[in-house]
Design an enzyme around this catalytic site. Structure first.
Site, PDB file in Angstrom:
ATOM      1  N   LYS A   1      49.339  43.497  46.754  1.00  0.00           N
ATOM      2  CA  LYS A   1      48.824  42.717  45.620  1.00  0.00           C
ATOM      3  C   LYS A   1      48.403  43.635  44.480  1.00  0.00           C
ATOM      4  CE  LYS A   1      44.615  41.817  45.580  1.00  0.00           C
ATOM      5  NZ  LYS A   1      43.331  42.398  45.064  1.00  0.00           N
TER       6      LYS A   1
ATOM      7  N   THR B   1      39.405  43.311  43.101  1.00  0.00           N
ATOM      8  CA  THR B   1      40.481  43.915  42.323  1.00  0.00           C
ATOM      9  C   THR B   1      41.385  42.811  41.804  1.00  0.00           C
ATOM     10  OG1 THR B   1      40.426  45.908  43.691  1.00  0.00           O
ATOM     11  CG2 THR B   1      42.400  45.543  42.367  1.00  0.00           C
TER      12      THR B   1
ATOM     13  N   LYS C   1      40.789  50.248  37.915  1.00  0.00           N
ATOM     14  CA  LYS C   1      40.978  50.077  39.356  1.00  0.00           C
ATOM     15  C   LYS C   1      42.452  49.916  39.691  1.00  0.00           C
ATOM     16  CE  LYS C   1      40.346  49.457  43.708  1.00  0.00           C
ATOM     17  NZ  LYS C   1      39.645  48.336  44.327  1.00  0.00           N
TER      18      LYS C   1
END
Length: 298
Positions: A239, A95, A170
């Site tokens: 994150k 990701t 995503k």
């Protein structure tokens, strides 16, 4: 077809096992080689350098922790693109931001190498069951060629468009993961602080409009039993929502719920919870309200 796999952590190791079980020859690299020992016993071939793995493989997969890791693995002199043979295909399951995916796509194209951004959702159990959702960006012809490989680990494999499209999808998913996690945590802590039985409150919410997949995941798998061993760690969700918030800001939005989610996950990291499961984001709220959301039947 030889598959190379770089990054054999919680998700990557399970992907490798699935590829091996389906008859593929798989070469693996991990920064800590001892962590790949179990895969070697399972049939994988260990390589101690990314360069040698890249030179030998037709398809090179990566499943890494952070965007900086992805850039280092692909773009350094000893990395994938400098050493992969022409016509090789790279698939990144990490990701990352769309800008990272696009940068690597362009660098790969300059070397006659194909690159797909293909982040996944579904956790370790999704890999083992072959039920991951895989979100793919890149050239459609490359996706069509790689789709059989992706379907070994994914049940819902969606091609979304040009390079970066998979990464955008995503991050939007992870935005919802983070926001729903905070909402579920706040609701359960508030209910407990106001005198409700946490187990009864959860049983009510999961059959009401307040239900969510993250509520169920966190309460049933982690919070009520007070077990916070990670499936997806706090630091990774932080994150992800940080990157997602950057995307949302690009749309012109000024205020959005992800900003609060980002600060909540940052607070959890500051309290030493970075490596616990994402559901541990509830712990600072419990501390603040002086309650514990737990099942009496634990």
């Amino acid at each position: 077809m030889k598959i190379g796999f770089i990054g054999t952590g919680v998700m990557g190791s399970r992907m490798v096992k699935q590829f091996l079980s389906n008859g593929y020859r798989v070469m693996v690299y991990n920064r800590s080689p001892e962590k790949a020992a179990a895969l070697v016993e399972y049939g994988a071939e260990l390589r101690t350098e990314i360069s040698s793995l890249s030179q030998e493989c037709d398809v090179i997969c990566t499943c890494l922790a952070m965007p900086d890791d992805v850039q280092q693995v692909y773009l350094s002199g000893e990395g994938v693109l400098a050493n992969a043979k022409p016509k090789a295909v790279c698939i990144d399951f990490t990701t990352v931001g769309a800008d990272t995916s696009r940068m690597i796509f362009e660098a790969a194209r300059d070397r006659d190498i194909s690159f797909l951004d293909a982040p996944v959702s579904g956790g370790p159990e999704g890999v083992e069951q072959g039920t991951l959702t895989i979100m793919v960006g890149g050239e459609s012809s490359v996706f069509e060629k790689m789709e059989p490989i992706l379907r070994i680990i994914g049940e819902f494999v969606q091609y979304l468009g040009a390079s970066g499209a998979g990464s955008i999808a995503k991050l939007i998913n992870q935005y919802l993961v983070a926001v729903h996690s905070i909402a579920a945590s706040e609701a359960m802590v508030a209910g407990t602080a106001l005198g409700l039985d946490p187990e009864k409150l959860y049983q009510l919410l999961k059959v009401s409009y307040g239900d969510s997949r993250m509520l169920r995941r966190h309460m049933e798998g982690f919070v009520l039993s007070r077990e916070f061993a990670p499936g997806g760690a706090v630091k990774y969700v932080h994150k992800d929502v940080r990157l997602a918030n950057q995307l949302f800001a690009e749309t012109g939005m000024k205020q959005f719920l992800g900003q609060h989610a980002e600060s909540s996950f940052a607070e959890a990291i500051e309290q030493g919870l970075a490596d616990l499961d994402m559901s541990a984001v509830i712990l600072p709220l419990e501390k603040e309200c002086e309650v514990i959301v737990e099942s009496v039947k634990k």
